[in-house]
Design a protein around this motif. Structure first.
Motif, PDB file in Angstrom:
ATOM      1  N   ASP A   2       0.833  -1.204   0.000  1.00 55.22           N
ATOM      2  CA  ASP A   2       0.000   0.000   0.000  1.00 55.22           C
ATOM      3  C   ASP A   2       0.868   1.254   0.000  1.00 55.22           C
ATOM      4  OD1 ASP A   2      -0.191   1.076   3.175  1.00 55.22           O
ATOM      5  OD2 ASP A   2       0.451  -0.997   2.848  1.00 55.22           O
ATOM      6  N   LEU A   3       0.239   2.397  -0.222  1.00 56.68           N
ATOM      7  CA  LEU A   3       0.974   3.651  -0.401  1.00 56.68           C
ATOM      8  C   LEU A   3       1.795   4.018   0.834  1.00 56.68           C
ATOM      9  CD1 LEU A   3       1.466   5.977  -2.393  1.00 56.68           C
ATOM     10  CD2 LEU A   3      -0.416   7.199  -1.299  1.00 56.68           C
ATOM     11  N   VAL A   4       1.214   3.818   2.023  1.00 58.56           N
ATOM     12  CA  VAL A   4       1.938   4.168   3.255  1.00 58.56           C
ATOM     13  C   VAL A   4       3.223   3.335   3.354  1.00 58.56           C
ATOM     14  CG1 VAL A   4       1.859   4.136   5.784  1.00 58.56           C
ATOM     15  CG2 VAL A   4      -0.143   4.893   4.483  1.00 58.56           C
ATOM     16  N   THR A   5       3.120   2.062   3.046  1.00 55.47           N
ATOM     17  CA  THR A   5       4.296   1.199   3.106  1.00 55.47           C
ATOM     18  C   THR A   5       5.347   1.641   2.087  1.00 55.47           C
ATOM     19  OG1 THR A   5       2.917  -0.661   3.773  1.00 55.47           O
ATOM     20  CG2 THR A   5       5.101  -1.198   2.917  1.00 55.47           C
ATOM     21  N   VAL A   6       4.890   1.969   0.887  1.00 61.08           N
ATOM     22  CA  VAL A   6       5.829   2.390  -0.167  1.00 61.08           C
ATOM     23  C   VAL A   6       6.582   3.650   0.255  1.00 61.08           C
ATOM     24  CG1 VAL A   6       5.984   3.340  -2.504  1.00 61.08           C
ATOM     25  CG2 VAL A   6       4.587   1.315  -2.080  1.00 61.08           C
ATOM     26  N   VAL A   7       5.850   4.663   0.718  1.00 55.50           N
ATOM     27  CA  VAL A   7       6.483   5.937   1.074  1.00 55.50           C
ATOM     28  C   VAL A   7       7.372   5.773   2.305  1.00 55.50           C
ATOM     29  CG1 VAL A   7       6.054   8.315   1.828  1.00 55.50           C
ATOM     30  CG2 VAL A   7       4.662   7.309  -0.004  1.00 55.50           C
ATOM     31  N   PRO A 151       7.798   0.456  -7.226  1.00 49.95           N
ATOM     32  CA  PRO A 151       7.100   1.620  -6.652  1.00 49.95           C
ATOM     33  C   PRO A 151       7.943   2.375  -5.629  1.00 49.95           C
ATOM     34  CG  PRO A 151       5.982  -0.450  -6.077  1.00 49.95           C
ATOM     35  CD  PRO A 151       7.070  -0.799  -7.017  1.00 49.95           C
ATOM     36  N   VAL A 152       8.762   1.646  -4.854  1.00 47.76           N
ATOM     37  CA  VAL A 152       9.629   2.311  -3.872  1.00 47.76           C
ATOM     38  C   VAL A 152      10.670   3.160  -4.608  1.00 47.76           C
ATOM     39  CG1 VAL A 152      11.392   1.943  -2.085  1.00 47.76           C
ATOM     40  CG2 VAL A 152       9.276   0.596  -2.066  1.00 47.76           C
ATOM     41  N   THR A 155       9.126   6.266  -6.001  1.00 49.92           N
ATOM     42  CA  THR A 155       8.891   7.250  -4.940  1.00 49.92           C
ATOM     43  C   THR A 155      10.181   7.970  -4.583  1.00 49.92           C
ATOM     44  OG1 THR A 155       7.130   5.846  -4.084  1.00 49.92           O
ATOM     45  CG2 THR A 155       7.992   7.535  -2.594  1.00 49.92           C
TER      46      THR A 155
END
Ligand code: CTP
Ligand code: MG
Ligand code: K
Length: 181
Positions: A2-7, A151-152, A155
């Protein structure tokens, strides 16, 4: 992921690469790495790349990675994301690689006729990212590929230039840096 994990993963995993440049600004000075030598009528690297700054920056990045390792469990639990742990080789790769990337950029700047402190948009904001990921991959390829998923990595490439502009702007405003880049 999810986005929180990626960021969270992107920022946490890059912290040992973000801190060296700022530590070098604070600790820099003394003998330049190029010893004053020139190539093609221009300095090889310039007075802005010193042994002391490079050593202090690398040490700061590695030390931060060790501190982050001690804190990663509880903080990851708090955020509800998987913890990122830095193997020593990865920590050294990120910190030293960030410094080497910045030094490489100065080499390129001097070859293109830019004096010390001259801006080079794009290169200034990403040189240390490329250096950090490249050397980390050389020293611990598995950790880099497992941590920096597509994705990481995306970012990191978007957020790092923004962070770089903001932190260097602050460093300039408080008088720690001669230019805001
Ligand atoms: N610094 C250092 N050693 C390094 C990197 C940085 O001593 N390896 C210190 C220097 O005092 C330098 C300051 O941090 O002036 C700011 O770093 P940076 O902006 O990267 O250097 P510039 O002086 O702008 O030189 P260049 O044009 O070569 O980037
Ligand atoms: Mg500069
Ligand atoms: K720089």
């Amino acid at each position: 992921m999810d986005l929180v994990t990626v960021v969270a993963t992107a920022l946490w995993a890059m912290l040992p690469a973000y801190v060296p440049n700022n530590a070098a600004v604070l600790a820099g000075g003394g003998r330049p790495i190029d010893g004053g030598r020139t190539w093609g009528g221009r300095r090889v690297l310039g007075d802005g790349k010193t042994w002391r700054g490079t050593a202090a920056g690398t040490a700061a990045g590695v030390a931060l990675a060790l501190v982050l390792n001690a804190a990663s469990g509880p903080i990851a639990d708090l955020l509800g994301v998987p913890a990122v742990e830095f193997p020593l080789a990865a920590a050294v790769g990120l910190a030293l690689g960030a410094m080497v990337g910045d030094i490489g950029a100065s080499f390129v700047k001097r070859r293109s006729g830019r004096e010390r402190g001259a801006p080079f948009p794009g290169l200034d904001q990403l040189d240390f990212v490329v250096g950090a990921l490249a050397l980390a991959a050389v020293l611990d390829f598995e950790w880099v590929t497992a941590t920096f998923t597509a994705p990481v990595l995306a970012t990191v490439l978007v957020v790092t230039p923004l962070l770089h502009v903001v932190t260097n702007g602050i460093a300039y405003l408080i008088g720690a840096k001669d230019e805001p880049w």
